[in-house]
Scaffold this motif. Sequence first.
Motif, PDB file in Angstrom:
ATOM      1  N   GLY A 142      -9.151 -58.499  61.942  1.00 25.52           N
ATOM      2  CA  GLY A 142      -8.600 -59.051  63.162  1.00 25.52           C
ATOM      3  C   GLY A 142      -7.453 -58.188  63.642  1.00 25.52           C
ATOM      4  N   ALA A 143      -6.908 -58.541  64.795  1.00 25.03           N
ATOM      5  CA  ALA A 143      -5.820 -57.769  65.399  1.00 25.03           C
ATOM      6  C   ALA A 143      -4.538 -58.580  65.389  1.00 25.03           C
ATOM      7  N   TYR A 144      -3.417 -57.868  65.323  1.00 26.25           N
ATOM      8  CA  TYR A 144      -2.136 -58.572  65.433  1.00 26.25           C
ATOM      9  C   TYR A 144      -1.223 -57.922  66.457  1.00 26.25           C
ATOM     10  N   HIS A 145      -0.365 -58.763  67.012  1.00 20.59           N
ATOM     11  CA  HIS A 145       0.599 -58.368  68.038  1.00 20.59           C
ATOM     12  C   HIS A 145       2.004 -58.591  67.510  1.00 20.59           C
ATOM     13  N   PHE A 146       2.857 -57.602  67.693  1.00 17.09           N
ATOM     14  CA  PHE A 146       4.257 -57.712  67.281  1.00 17.09           C
ATOM     15  C   PHE A 146       5.082 -58.190  68.472  1.00 17.09           C
ATOM     16  N   TRP A 147       5.753 -59.328  68.285  1.00 20.02           N
ATOM     17  CA  TRP A 147       6.491 -59.976  69.365  1.00 20.02           C
ATOM     18  C   TRP A 147       7.773 -59.221  69.689  1.00 20.02           C
TER      19      TRP A 147
ATOM     20  N   ALA B 164       6.377 -63.818  77.892  1.00 17.51           N
ATOM     21  CA  ALA B 164       5.179 -64.093  77.103  1.00 17.51           C
ATOM     22  C   ALA B 164       3.911 -63.601  77.786  1.00 17.51           C
ATOM     23  N   MET B 165       3.772 -63.832  79.096  1.00 18.98           N
ATOM     24  CA  MET B 165       2.532 -63.465  79.767  1.00 18.98           C
ATOM     25  C   MET B 165       2.362 -61.956  79.874  1.00 18.98           C
ATOM     26  N   GLU B 166       3.438 -61.205  79.898  1.00 22.95           N
ATOM     27  CA  GLU B 166       3.312 -59.745  79.833  1.00 22.95           C
ATOM     28  C   GLU B 166       2.727 -59.329  78.488  1.00 22.95           C
ATOM     29  N   GLN B 167       3.175 -60.003  77.442  1.00 25.31           N
ATOM     30  CA  GLN B 167       2.681 -59.680  76.106  1.00 25.31           C
ATOM     31  C   GLN B 167       1.238 -60.136  75.928  1.00 25.31           C
ATOM     32  N   VAL B 168       0.876 -61.237  76.548  1.00 23.38           N
ATOM     33  CA  VAL B 168      -0.520 -61.677  76.550  1.00 23.38           C
ATOM     34  C   VAL B 168      -1.390 -60.640  77.241  1.00 23.38           C
TER      35      VAL B 168
ATOM     36  N   LEU C 109      -4.518 -58.424  75.676  1.00 22.38           N
ATOM     37  CA  LEU C 109      -5.873 -58.551  76.205  1.00 22.38           C
ATOM     38  C   LEU C 109      -6.430 -57.208  76.672  1.00 22.38           C
ATOM     39  N   GLN C 110      -5.554 -56.338  77.145  1.00 20.93           N
ATOM     40  CA  GLN C 110      -6.001 -55.025  77.604  1.00 20.93           C
ATOM     41  C   GLN C 110      -6.546 -54.170  76.463  1.00 20.93           C
ATOM     42  N   HIS C 111      -6.072 -54.419  75.255  1.00 17.27           N
ATOM     43  CA  HIS C 111      -6.348 -53.488  74.161  1.00 17.27           C
ATOM     44  C   HIS C 111      -7.202 -54.060  73.031  1.00 17.27           C
ATOM     45  N   VAL C 112      -7.342 -55.361  72.941  1.00 18.26           N
ATOM     46  CA  VAL C 112      -8.102 -55.961  71.842  1.00 18.26           C
ATOM     47  C   VAL C 112      -9.396 -56.545  72.391  1.00 18.26           C
ATOM     48  N   PRO C 113     -10.547 -55.981  72.032  1.00 21.08           N
ATOM     49  CA  PRO C 113     -11.822 -56.474  72.562  1.00 21.08           C
ATOM     50  C   PRO C 113     -12.110 -57.906  72.113  1.00 21.08           C
ATOM     51  N   TYR C 114     -12.852 -58.602  72.941  1.00 20.42           N
ATOM     52  CA  TYR C 114     -13.357 -59.907  72.526  1.00 20.42           C
ATOM     53  C   TYR C 114     -14.479 -59.688  71.531  1.00 20.42           C
TER      54      TYR C 114
ATOM     55  N   TYR D 251      -8.605 -67.295  75.511  1.00 19.87           N
ATOM     56  CA  TYR D 251      -9.426 -66.111  75.757  1.00 19.87           C
ATOM     57  C   TYR D 251     -10.355 -65.800  74.588  1.00 19.87           C
ATOM     58  N   TYR D 252      -9.825 -65.821  73.373  1.00 23.04           N
ATOM     59  CA  TYR D 252     -10.617 -65.396  72.216  1.00 23.04           C
ATOM     60  C   TYR D 252     -11.361 -66.540  71.540  1.00 23.04           C
TER      61      TYR D 252
END
Length: 250
Positions: free
Chosen positions: A97-102, A108-112, A116-121, A163-164
């Motif tokens: 799986g993928a992880y995001h560093f806060w 928050a929505m910028e980080q969302v 989404l731009q980089h982690v495929p569904y 989304y996921y």
Amino acid sequence: MGRWTGLAARLVNPLALGSLAFGLSACALFDFGPPGPDDYPVKGIDVSYYQEDINWRSVVADNTAFAWLKATEGGDWYDPKFDANWYGAAMAGLPRGAYHFWYFCRPAMEQVSWFLQHVPYDPYALPPVLDIEWVNSKTCPGHPPREVIISEVRIWLDAIERYYGKRPIIYTSISFYNDRLRGAFPGYFIWIASYKGHPIVRDPSLRWNFWQHTEAGRVSGIRGRVDRNVFNGSVREWQAFLQGRLRPES
């Protein structure tokens, strides 16, 4: 921690398959300490570009059951090894799986959007992970209050789940969990980083599902050091987790 408190309860009552109770009293009853990482049957890693090129087939052969891969940070940083790791681990048959560093200074929505731009569904991927912890940052100083963090984190968690289609996991340290998150997100799997000892020793009341026990581990297929983790449950429970049938304690 109910069914999620781990191995010691099974030592007290090996027939217990539902609610498990892990406490220091259980350890004292048998006059031994809490289980170590080797006592947990399901082991995994998390990686980023620091691990450079990875031979994922060798990783799988070295008793590795899962991997989380760093994908994004804040709203403008992307791990350059993510794509290679994402597809390489999948080709080797490793659940990943993928992880995001806060980043506290990004909405928050910028980080969302960045995630989404980089982690495929991928419906077969492990749930996404939010890595949130205190960091010393010159570009983002200060410690936001609990209510601000909870509000922003909830936005990220809800949007990512929509989304996921999988509820994200929260990765954090014991200190950050107690400072800002305790009690805020029932129903989420919790992944605790604790290098100085078993989480149950450092905080007996802590609810946790994954334990990152070292940042200096060794695994075949990775030349340098790597974070190593264990899942707080049996092989059967791990299979239920992979199938989306396991739920954390609320």
